[in-house]
Structure formats: C-alpha cells, structure tokens
Enzyme design. Structure first.
Site, PDB file in Angstrom:
ATOM      1  N   HIS A 111      53.287  54.630  30.843  1.00 41.84           N
ATOM      2  CA  HIS A 111      52.936  53.507  31.724  1.00 41.84           C
ATOM      3  C   HIS A 111      53.841  52.303  31.487  1.00 41.84           C
ATOM      4  CE1 HIS A 111      49.648  51.362  34.090  1.00 41.84           C
ATOM      5  NE2 HIS A 111      50.501  50.407  33.776  1.00 41.84           N
ATOM      6  N   GLN A 162      50.843  46.279  44.073  1.00 43.11           N
ATOM      7  CA  GLN A 162      50.492  45.152  43.185  1.00 43.11           C
ATOM      8  C   GLN A 162      49.498  44.173  43.822  1.00 43.11           C
ATOM      9  OE1 GLN A 162      51.638  43.950  39.636  1.00 43.11           O
ATOM     10  NE2 GLN A 162      49.620  43.337  40.369  1.00 43.11           N
ATOM     11  N   HIS A 194      45.792  51.677  38.294  1.00 43.85           N
ATOM     12  CA  HIS A 194      45.372  50.542  37.465  1.00 43.85           C
ATOM     13  C   HIS A 194      43.892  50.345  37.796  1.00 43.85           C
ATOM     14  CE1 HIS A 194      49.636  49.806  37.042  1.00 43.85           C
ATOM     15  NE2 HIS A 194      49.428  48.741  36.299  1.00 43.85           N
ATOM     16  N   GLU A 246      41.249  46.530  35.273  1.00 41.78           N
ATOM     17  CA  GLU A 246      42.046  45.795  34.285  1.00 41.78           C
ATOM     18  C   GLU A 246      41.549  44.352  34.232  1.00 41.78           C
ATOM     19  OE1 GLU A 246      46.265  45.325  35.079  1.00 41.78           O
ATOM     20  OE2 GLU A 246      46.686  44.780  33.006  1.00 41.78           O
ATOM     21  N   ASP A 287      53.472  49.267  29.136  1.00 47.61           N
ATOM     22  CA  ASP A 287      53.221  48.467  30.341  1.00 47.61           C
ATOM     23  C   ASP A 287      54.376  47.531  30.701  1.00 47.61           C
ATOM     24  OD1 ASP A 287      51.597  47.965  32.499  1.00 47.61           O
ATOM     25  OD2 ASP A 287      50.180  46.669  31.466  1.00 47.61           O
TER      26      ASP A 287
HETATM   27  N1  17E Z   1      50.678  44.469  37.152  1.00 41.41           N
HETATM   28  C1  17E Z   1      49.349  44.530  36.867  1.00 41.41           C
HETATM   29  O1  17E Z   1      48.497  44.468  37.761  1.00 41.41           O
HETATM   30  N2  17E Z   1      48.970  44.651  35.587  1.00 41.41           N
HETATM   31  C2  17E Z   1      49.862  44.700  34.609  1.00 41.41           C
HETATM   32  N3  17E Z   1      49.442  44.822  33.357  1.00 41.41           N
HETATM   33  C3  17E Z   1      51.247  44.635  34.906  1.00 41.41           C
HETATM   34  C4  17E Z   1      51.614  44.513  36.203  1.00 41.41           C
HETATM   35  C5  17E Z   1      52.275  44.672  33.814  1.00 41.41           C
HETATM   36 FE   FE2 Z   2      50.497  48.376  34.448  1.00 38.84          FE
END
Ligand code: 17E
Ligand code: FE2
Length: 428
Positions: free
Chosen positions: A69, A166, A224, A227, A323
């Site tokens: 990742h 994103q 993802h 997070e 990451d």
């Molecule tokens: N984009 C995201 O949503 N989360 C991350 N940890 C990185 C990019 C690096």
């Molecule tokens: Fe990531």
C-alpha cells in the site's frame, strides 16, 4: 547464480541454491562448516564471493518484501505548496488538491518521483508494490505515468495499480466515469474511500459500484476503508458483506480500517463473523495512522490503528504497508518496510517472543497474499528466483537491528546490493 550457506526462512539448517533461467533450479541442504555462524562480517560477503557464487555465511534468505500500500503519484511532494501543519488526513487531502491545481501534474515528473521512491524501496528489499493512483484528477496524468512505469519496470520490479478516487466516487461529479476510464486503461484493482463520501448512503452505494466494476473488469478490490477514529464509520461490514455475497473475499483488501481501533468489543465480535466468512484481507499502515489519527481528541488519545493482533489471531490475513514517503499526509519515510513493521509491532502490542519470531510475515508473505501473487512468490524449486538476503540469521535479529538487505534478486538478476557501514567503538 549459486548461493551457498544461507539460512532459508522457515527451514532448519543451511542451504544452497542454484539459479538459472530466472528460476530456482535446485534448493539443497548443505553441511555447516566448523567456523560459520556469521563469523564473516557482512561487508566482506561480496568481497569474498563473485557475482555468480555468493557465500551467505549463514545469513537469512527469504522471499522479497512486498509493499502492499503506497501512493506513488504523491510521493516526494511534501512541502509543496506547503506542509500539512495539522497532521490530519483532511489537511492532507486538501493539500494534495492544492498541489494538483498549483503544480500541474506532468507525466515525466510523476514518473521521476515514483522511480526515486521505487529505488529506495528496492534498496530495502521490496520487489512487489501495490500503488494507489488518484483518479479524481481529470488530467489523468497520474494514471498515465504509473501505467507507463508499471510496463517499463515489469520483470525488474512488479507494480499493481489501484484506481483510487481520493475525493470520493459519488461525491465527485463524474466520479463513476473516472473510475470506469481508469479500469478501461488497464488498472489492476478497484479502489474506494467510503468514509469520505458525503453521506452514509453514498458510502454504501460506492461500495456496490466498486464490486460491480471488479466483476465487470475481473479486477481485485482494495478500498481505503474507515480511515478515521469515528466509531460510527462502519463501511467495513458493507465491504465484507459485498465481498462475501460475490465470492470476492480472497481478491479483496480492506485498507486502514482505523475505526476498528475505536469499535466497542461487542460490535467487533459480531463483525468478526462476516470478516471470517468473507475471507477478505487487511492492510494496516502503522507509521501513517499513528501520525494522522487521534488528532481530534484530548488525552487520553486513541491509537487509530486496526486490530492487527486480534485479526491475525482470528485467522485473517493482515499485511503492513507504508502508505506514504514524504507526501502531504506523512512528511518522512525511507521506503524501508522494517521501519513500518517496527511501528506496527509496537503499537499493536506484538512484541511477545512468538510474535517477533514470525514478524517478517507482515511485510512479506502476508503482503503477497493481499496482492494475490500465488505461486509467483516463494522460495521453491521451479518458481521465479526472487529473494532477498538479510544481514541477520532470523526474524528476531532482523527486527532488533532493522538489518540491511545485502542482496535483492529478482528473476535471477541482482536488483540491489548493499555493503553495510562498519562502525568502530573504542574503550568499552
Ligand atoms: N489518501 C488518503 O485518503 N489517505 C491516505 N493515508 C493517503 C492518501 C496517504
Ligand atoms: Fe492510502
């Protein structure tokens, strides 16, 4: 190429290997000479060997490290146009948005940064990489650059790409079309970011769309997922249920799942049922998450890291990834998976002797399972001659000293080689 007197991870004793035509031809036990046991300093291994016959002097040989990742389109952009001062995920995303508009993305520049990062990773023993690439960026220069690089490096270092939205799939106008475009261009995996979509419904719908795409393009899934520290961020249950329904678990990775560190045990124990039934894989990024999470709260602070230990002991596959290397989310990083492992074992309460003695799984075989490498990976006769030689005799020593990778061989060819520094200490 001939390797002599190495230890092979998971096997007893010393071994010799014969490599030709890019594959392991023979792997045989070898008698230990009387004066072995790492008596020869690592910096003399190559001096005493020639390129075709390397005497490992009892060092540990294992399959290459896997980076499951990373975001290669963003690496080495930290500070442009400014550093992330709050240290939050959200300032990272908005800084990246500013980068995309202020420093227009160019294919050559992206490839150049990505190559620099890959060179670092190669130095630290990585040969297989899964990279996300932002597809909510209309120029698609990132996708183009990384697709080109994937092809240019095939056979030297293997790269898989994930279409990563994103800014969200449904929360970006035309987001679904962007995802389809990336899949049409030949990206390997479908990505997502349900916890960042505008609403719960969008998050759930995005996951259904992701699996529809995966089925249509026969692609792997790497999302993802959750997070954040919000204990109400519960897209993992939706991801696992979709994977279970469609029989896609072994080809699915839930990345980050930081919110799992905030779930109550009653919910977690119930969640485990669908996680196990689906057989999905996990990816944690401990250096990244210990930095980005816990930012909204006073003391006591949460760790913001998924349940690495509990998932592993429930039989689920967890790999560790870095990451970022110096990007808007995380300002430092060297490309060394051992550094990520070190952090993961600390924050995961995984420094018991048993844990340490198979710690390297997290950055090697477990990552290989996430990437579905199958019989492309592993030290076995007939398989591609991909391996690394660590300046350590076992996992314990490798972790303790964050040992350098002396040699990294891919398809029977030397990809990287290191002469460790020699220190002198006086009067003790
Ligand atoms: N984009 C995201 O949503 N989360 C991350 N940890 C990185 C990019 C690096
Ligand atoms: Fe990531």
């Amino acid at each position: 190429m001939h390797i002599q007197q190495c230890r092979i991870r998971g096997k007893e004793g010393l071994w010799e290997l014969e490599i030709s035509d890019g594959r392991f031809q023979k792997i045989r036990p070898q008698q230990a000479p009387a004066e072995l046991a790492t008596a020869v300093p690592a910096d003399q291994i190559f001096a005493r060997s020639d390129q075709d016959c390397i005497n490992a002097q009892g060092r540990l040989l294992l399959p290459p490290f896997v980076e499951p990742h990373i975001h290669l389109d963003c690496v080495l952009t930290a500070g442009q146009p400014h550093y992330n001062m709050s240290g939050t995920l959200f300032e990272g995303i908005s800084t990246w948005d500013e980068y995309k508009t202020q420093v227009p993305l160019e294919v050559a520049a992206i490839k150049d940064r990505a190559r620099q990062a890959l060179r670092l990773m190669a130095e630290y023993g990585v040969q297989f990489v899964r990279s996300h690439v932002d597809v909510t960026e209309a120029s698609f220069k990132g996708v183009q650059a990384l697709l080109e690089l994937r092809e240019e490096l095939r056979g030297t270092m293997e790269i898989q790409l994930v279409a990563f939205p994103q800014n969200g799939i449904l929360s970006t106008r035309g987001g679904k079309e962007l995802m389809i475009r990336a899949m049409e261009m030949g990206v390997d995996c479908v990505g997502g970011i349900p916890h960042y979509e505008f609403s719960r419904d969008y998050g759930v719908d995005s996951l259904k769309f992701i699996f529809d795409l995966a089925e249509k393009y026969d692609a792997m899934v790497d999302v993802h997922c959750d997070e954040m520290d919000d204990e109400q961020s519960r897209y993992l249950e939706v991801l696992a249920t979709e994977a279970w329904e469609r029989g896609w678990g072994p080809r699915t990775v839930a990345a980050h799942t930081c919110a799992m560190g905030s779930y109550n045990d009653s919910y977690y124990n119930k969640l485990l049922r669908v996680l196990q039934a689906s057989g999905i894989h996990f990816n944690a990024c401990p250096t990244e998450s210990i930095h980005l999470q816990g930012r909204t709260e006073p003391y006591p602070k949460r760790r913001g890291i998924t349940r690495i230990k509990e998932l592993s002991s429930a039989g689920l596959n967890v790999a560790l990834g870095q990451d970022s290397i110096a990007d808007p989310w995380y300002p430092i990083g060297t490309g060394n998976p051992l550094r990520v492992l070190d952090m993961g074992l600390h924050v995961g309460h995984l420094l018991g002797y048993q844990d340490i003695s198979h710690a390297l799984d997290f950055i090697s075989v477990n990552g290989a399972r996430n990437l579905c490498l199958g019989d492309q990976y592993g030290i076995m006769e007939g398989r591609p001659a991909d391996f690394i030689l660590l300046d350590a005799k076992d996992d314990y020593e490798a972790l303790r000293f964050l040992s350098p990778v002396l040699l990294s061989v891919h398809n029977g060819k030397i990809l990287a080689q290191k002469q460790p520094a020699r220190a002198a200490v006086y009067d003790i």
